[in-house]
Scaffold this active site. Structure first.
Site: not given
Length: 160
Positions: A60, A91, A88, A58
């Site tokens: 992040e 993360c 999410c 992701h």
């Protein structure tokens, strides 16, 4: 202040939107993130789960990894993460472990958001670290970018 948010936050979020645009052009869900310490970007990322065949890739997480390497420390103290979509659960966990100081996100994520929308992980008082949080910065632009990305995909799915 512009629209109730710090001008600096909006400037960094615009850069995160550019990273999200790059992800979208590569067929990834258009999410961009950058980690800032002081007045400089120390890490950046965009979603790469598909191209890397990695469910943890992701935006992040990639930004955190890059910053940790650049700073030579997995503790990313006194940093702010700017991300175009509410993080999410995975993360948010990474942000807590990295000990970032502040999170600024754009669009809210009703399906998987772990800050305000679906879950409220950052406000859980059992954590040993607290992250300041500001959501909704340039939320229309951030949400619009995601909508524009998914619109043709939804249409293709309905036609079949």
């Amino acid at each position: 202040m512009l629209s109730g948010y710090l001008e600096e936050d909006q400037q960094w979020m615009r850069q995160a939107l550019e990273l999200a645009k790059l992800a979208g052009k590569r067929g990834e869900v258009p999410v961009g993130a950058l980690l800032v310490q002081g007045s400089r970007c120390v890490g950046q990322g965009w979603n790469q789960s598909i191209s890397q065949c990695d469910p943890t890739a992701h935006a992040e997480v990639i930004a955190l990894r890059e910053a940790a390497k650049q700073l030579g420390n997995y503790r990313l103290l006194d940093t702010t993460l700017y991300v175009t979509l509410e993080p999410c659960i995975m993360c948010v966990g990474a942000l807590l472990h990295a000990r970032i100081k502040r999170l600024v996100f754009g669009a809210y994520d009703a399906k998987a958001g772990a800050v305000d929308s679906r879950f409220d992980i950052l406000r859980d008082t059992r954590h040993t670290h607290f992250i300041e949080c500001q959501g909704g910065v340039l939320k229309e632009e951030c949400a619009g970018q995601l909508s524009d990305f998914f619109k043709p995909r939804r249409h293709r799915h309905q036609v079949r």
